[in-house]
Design a protein around this motif. Structure first.
Motif, PDB file in Angstrom:
ATOM      1  N   GLY A 275      60.226 -23.569  48.093  1.00  0.00           N
ATOM      2  CA  GLY A 275      59.351 -24.706  48.280  1.00  0.00           C
ATOM      3  C   GLY A 275      57.899 -24.335  48.045  1.00  0.00           C
ATOM      4  O   GLY A 275      57.558 -23.266  47.535  1.00  0.00           O
ATOM      5  N   ALA A 276      57.004 -25.218  48.462  1.00  0.00           N
ATOM      6  CA  ALA A 276      55.583 -25.020  48.239  1.00  0.00           C
ATOM      7  C   ALA A 276      55.015 -23.958  49.161  1.00  0.00           C
ATOM      8  O   ALA A 276      55.414 -23.846  50.316  1.00  0.00           O
ATOM      9  N   VAL A 277      54.039 -23.190  48.620  1.00  0.00           N
ATOM     10  CA  VAL A 277      53.322 -22.177  49.400  1.00  0.00           C
ATOM     11  C   VAL A 277      51.821 -22.385  49.173  1.00  0.00           C
ATOM     12  O   VAL A 277      51.367 -22.419  48.029  1.00  0.00           O
ATOM     13  N   THR A 278      51.071 -22.526  50.271  1.00  0.00           N
ATOM     14  CA  THR A 278      49.613 -22.687  50.162  1.00  0.00           C
ATOM     15  C   THR A 278      48.943 -21.446  50.713  1.00  0.00           C
ATOM     16  O   THR A 278      49.206 -21.026  51.836  1.00  0.00           O
ATOM     17  N   VAL A 279      48.037 -20.852  49.892  1.00  0.00           N
ATOM     18  CA  VAL A 279      47.338 -19.626  50.261  1.00  0.00           C
ATOM     19  C   VAL A 279      45.837 -19.877  50.139  1.00  0.00           C
ATOM     20  O   VAL A 279      45.373 -20.425  49.130  1.00  0.00           O
ATOM     21  N   GLY A 280      45.062 -19.481  51.138  1.00  0.00           N
ATOM     22  CA  GLY A 280      43.617 -19.659  51.048  1.00  0.00           C
ATOM     23  C   GLY A 280      42.936 -19.434  52.377  1.00  0.00           C
ATOM     24  O   GLY A 280      43.545 -18.953  53.347  1.00  0.00           O
ATOM     25  N   GLY A 281      41.651 -19.752  52.448  1.00  0.00           N
ATOM     26  CA  GLY A 281      40.879 -19.572  53.671  1.00  0.00           C
ATOM     27  C   GLY A 281      39.428 -19.957  53.430  1.00  0.00           C
ATOM     28  O   GLY A 281      39.103 -20.645  52.454  1.00  0.00           O
ATOM     29  N   GLN A 282      38.543 -19.491  54.303  1.00  0.00           N
ATOM     30  CA  GLN A 282      37.130 -19.806  54.169  1.00  0.00           C
ATOM     31  C   GLN A 282      36.293 -18.652  54.693  1.00  0.00           C
ATOM     32  O   GLN A 282      36.793 -17.750  55.375  1.00  0.00           O
ATOM     33  N   GLY A 283      34.981 -18.680  54.383  1.00  0.00           N
ATOM     34  CA  GLY A 283      34.077 -17.650  54.867  1.00  0.00           C
ATOM     35  C   GLY A 283      32.635 -18.013  54.564  1.00  0.00           C
ATOM     36  O   GLY A 283      32.353 -18.952  53.812  1.00  0.00           O
ATOM     37  N   LEU A 284      31.699 -17.282  55.185  1.00  0.00           N
ATOM     38  CA  LEU A 284      30.272 -17.458  54.944  1.00  0.00           C
ATOM     39  C   LEU A 284      29.797 -16.459  53.894  1.00  0.00           C
ATOM     40  O   LEU A 284      30.197 -15.287  53.924  1.00  0.00           O
ATOM     41  N   ILE A 285      28.923 -16.911  53.002  1.00  0.00           N
ATOM     42  CA  ILE A 285      28.427 -16.038  51.954  1.00  0.00           C
ATOM     43  C   ILE A 285      27.001 -16.449  51.598  1.00  0.00           C
ATOM     44  O   ILE A 285      26.679 -17.639  51.581  1.00  0.00           O
ATOM     45  N   LYS A 286      26.130 -15.468  51.348  1.00  0.00           N
ATOM     46  CA  LYS A 286      24.747 -15.733  50.935  1.00  0.00           C
ATOM     47  C   LYS A 286      24.727 -15.890  49.415  1.00  0.00           C
ATOM     48  O   LYS A 286      25.118 -14.975  48.684  1.00  0.00           O
ATOM     49  N   LEU A 287      24.273 -17.066  48.950  1.00  0.00           N
ATOM     50  CA  LEU A 287      24.262 -17.374  47.532  1.00  0.00           C
ATOM     51  C   LEU A 287      22.842 -17.669  47.066  1.00  0.00           C
ATOM     52  O   LEU A 287      21.981 -18.045  47.869  1.00  0.00           O
ATOM     53  N   THR A 288      22.633 -17.490  45.780  1.00  0.00           N
ATOM     54  CA  THR A 288      21.348 -17.776  45.151  1.00  0.00           C
ATOM     55  C   THR A 288      21.526 -18.917  44.165  1.00  0.00           C
ATOM     56  O   THR A 288      22.547 -18.984  43.467  1.00  0.00           O
ATOM     57  N   ALA A 289      20.544 -19.794  44.105  1.00  0.00           N
ATOM     58  CA  ALA A 289      20.609 -20.901  43.155  1.00  0.00           C
ATOM     59  C   ALA A 289      20.878 -20.368  41.752  1.00  0.00           C
ATOM     60  O   ALA A 289      20.223 -19.443  41.294  1.00  0.00           O
ATOM     61  N   GLY A 290      21.881 -20.932  41.095  1.00  0.00           N
ATOM     62  CA  GLY A 290      22.273 -20.493  39.767  1.00  0.00           C
ATOM     63  C   GLY A 290      23.547 -19.662  39.749  1.00  0.00           C
ATOM     64  O   GLY A 290      24.141 -19.470  38.689  1.00  0.00           O
ATOM     65  N   ASN A 291      23.945 -19.119  40.928  1.00  0.00           N
ATOM     66  CA  ASN A 291      25.233 -18.424  41.009  1.00  0.00           C
ATOM     67  C   ASN A 291      26.378 -19.357  40.613  1.00  0.00           C
ATOM     68  O   ASN A 291      26.284 -20.577  40.798  1.00  0.00           O
ATOM     69  N   VAL A 292      27.472 -18.772  40.082  1.00  0.00           N
ATOM     70  CA  VAL A 292      28.626 -19.565  39.650  1.00  0.00           C
ATOM     71  C   VAL A 292      29.834 -19.203  40.514  1.00  0.00           C
ATOM     72  O   VAL A 292      30.245 -18.034  40.581  1.00  0.00           O
ATOM     73  N   LEU A 293      30.385 -20.202  41.191  1.00  0.00           N
ATOM     74  CA  LEU A 293      31.570 -20.030  42.028  1.00  0.00           C
ATOM     75  C   LEU A 293      32.794 -20.565  41.300  1.00  0.00           C
ATOM     76  O   LEU A 293      32.728 -21.595  40.618  1.00  0.00           O
ATOM     77  N   GLN A 294      33.932 -19.861  41.474  1.00  0.00           N
ATOM     78  CA  GLN A 294      35.211 -20.318  40.944  1.00  0.00           C
ATOM     79  C   GLN A 294      36.306 -20.048  41.972  1.00  0.00           C
ATOM     80  O   GLN A 294      36.179 -19.157  42.830  1.00  0.00           O
TER      81      GLN A 294
END
Length: 397
Positions: free
Chosen positions: A348-367
């Motif tokens: 069946g379906a499996v969902t993997v993931g989470g969350q966290g805090l990170i310091k970013l700079t304007a212009g950084n690219v997240l994926q």
């Protein structure tokens, strides 16, 4: 005497005494240090001395008031009032070349200029025809320019005369004056004293002794959007497209708790992910994007520097029950170790993931990237109640 007064002595007050002392009520000229103490800024009271075409070869200068500084500093400033319109007649144009005529307000004072007259006049100074005509020199006396009139070759009443309302025919040379302390509605001149104000296209500026400083820069002023790139002092605020920012001495930081940035995109179609490689997840549906940082496919360009809460998860289809399934946040194409999540495959379906805090700079690219180590491609789930998702929330500077 070098110390002069108006209406002090019972006899002997001269016209020069009166002009020099009353000029204390006028704005100093200030174009050089030598001019500031005794020379007044010439100009017209705003709204007066308007030029209108009266006939083919005539124009009218309307009523108004003005100040003319004498050419000789000792003359003082002459206060002028035009109480009825003055009509001027333009001479016919030269058969071959155009010319430029000058209209000016002048004071003739024979005691100083040896003009043989004592009068205040609005006069027309005829220019010299030439292939490239120039503005003629001013006439005798102390003068203040009002307008120039371009006279084409061959112009006369018989050919239609001066096109008074056509752009470029009449050029305004005069500028406004105000009493001492008044806000001058013009630009292009040096300040005469610290604390002088001027209005430049609706923006209030103050002379600090060296330069004109726009109103937002003084202590406590919030700079309007687009008027300031560098803060004037630590703790200054500016409006950045509707969001408040504070200057920390080196860079603009967003005001704490004054604005939020929310971003969330979800996958609504299944995607085939190859084995044993971190693959960017394509996300089709934009849930919210406050600063339009999403590229429409797989990348989010960070719009604001600071601490962000980033979360991501990949929903995997049950194509296989072997190996692991993973989700990862990548920054500039590089995986973030503390934001990498792995779990076992299952039926069946499996969902993997989470969350966290990170310091970013304007212009950084997240994926958001997905990973599995099954021997063949495995599909993600984008529908049937299962969505992969990437979301981010700006917290603080």
């Amino acid at each position: 005497m070098t110390v002069r007064a108006a209406w002090l002595h019972s006899t002997g007050q001269t016209r020069e005494d009166t002009r020099l002392t009353l000029s204390a009520l006028l704005t100093p000229n200030g174009q050089s240090a030598a001019e500031t103490p005794l020379r007044s800024r010439p100009g017209i009271v705003p709204g007066g001395l308007v030029l209108t075409g009266a006939s083919a070869m005539q124009c009218s200068i309307g009523t108004g008031r003005a100040v003319i500084q004498g050419s000789d500093t000792a003359q003082g400033a002459y206060m002028i009032a035009v109480t009825s319109p003055e009509t001027l007649t333009i001479a016919d144009g030269d058969p071959q070349y155009p010319r430029i005529d000058l209209i000016e307000l002048a004071v003739l004072d024979d005691a100083y200029d040896r003009s043989g007259a004592t009068d205040a006049v609005i006069r027309l100074v005829k220019g010299t025809p030439a292939a490239t005509p120039v503005v003629p020199a001013s006439g005798p006396g102390s003068a203040f320019p009002l307008y120039t009139v371009a006279v084409p070759a061959g112009t006369s009443a018989g050919t239609g005369g001066i096109a008074w309302t056509t752009a470029g025919v009449v050029t305004t040379l005069h500028y406004p004056m105000t009493a001492l302390g008044g806000i001058i509605p013009t630009s292009g001149f040096k300040g005469a004293y610290v604390g002088q104000y001027r209005d430049v296209s609706g923006l209030l500026q103050r002379w600090d002794g060296t330069a004109w400083v726009s109103y937002p820069k003084p202590i406590g002023g919030i700079a309007p959007h687009g008027t300031m790139t560098t803060g004037g002092y630590t703790g200054q605020y500016r409006d950045n497209a509707g969001v408040l920012q504070r200057w920390d001495g080196a860079a603009w930081q967003y005001a704490e708790g004054k604005a939020a940035v929310l971003f969330s995109v979800s996958q609504t179609s299944m995607q085939s992910v190859p084995a044993s490689t971190w693959t960017p997840i394509t996300l089709q549906n934009v849930d919210i994007d406050d600063f339009t940082g999403w590229n429409g496919s797989d990348s989010f360009v960070v719009p604001r520097t600071g601490w962000w809460r980033v979360s991501g998860h990949v929903a995997w289809n049950g194509d296989s029950t072997t190996g692991v399934r993973g989700a990862r946040i990548t920054l500039g194409g590089v995986g973030v170790p503390r934001m990498t999540w792995l779990g076992p495959a299952a039926t069946g379906a499996v969902t993997v993931g989470g969350q966290g805090l990170i310091k970013l700079t304007a212009g950084n690219v997240l994926q958001l990237a997905g990973y599995h180590n099954h021997t063949a491609a495995v599909r993600t789930l984008g529908g049937s109640g299962y969505y992969s998702n990437l979301s981010a929330q700006w917290i603080r500077s």
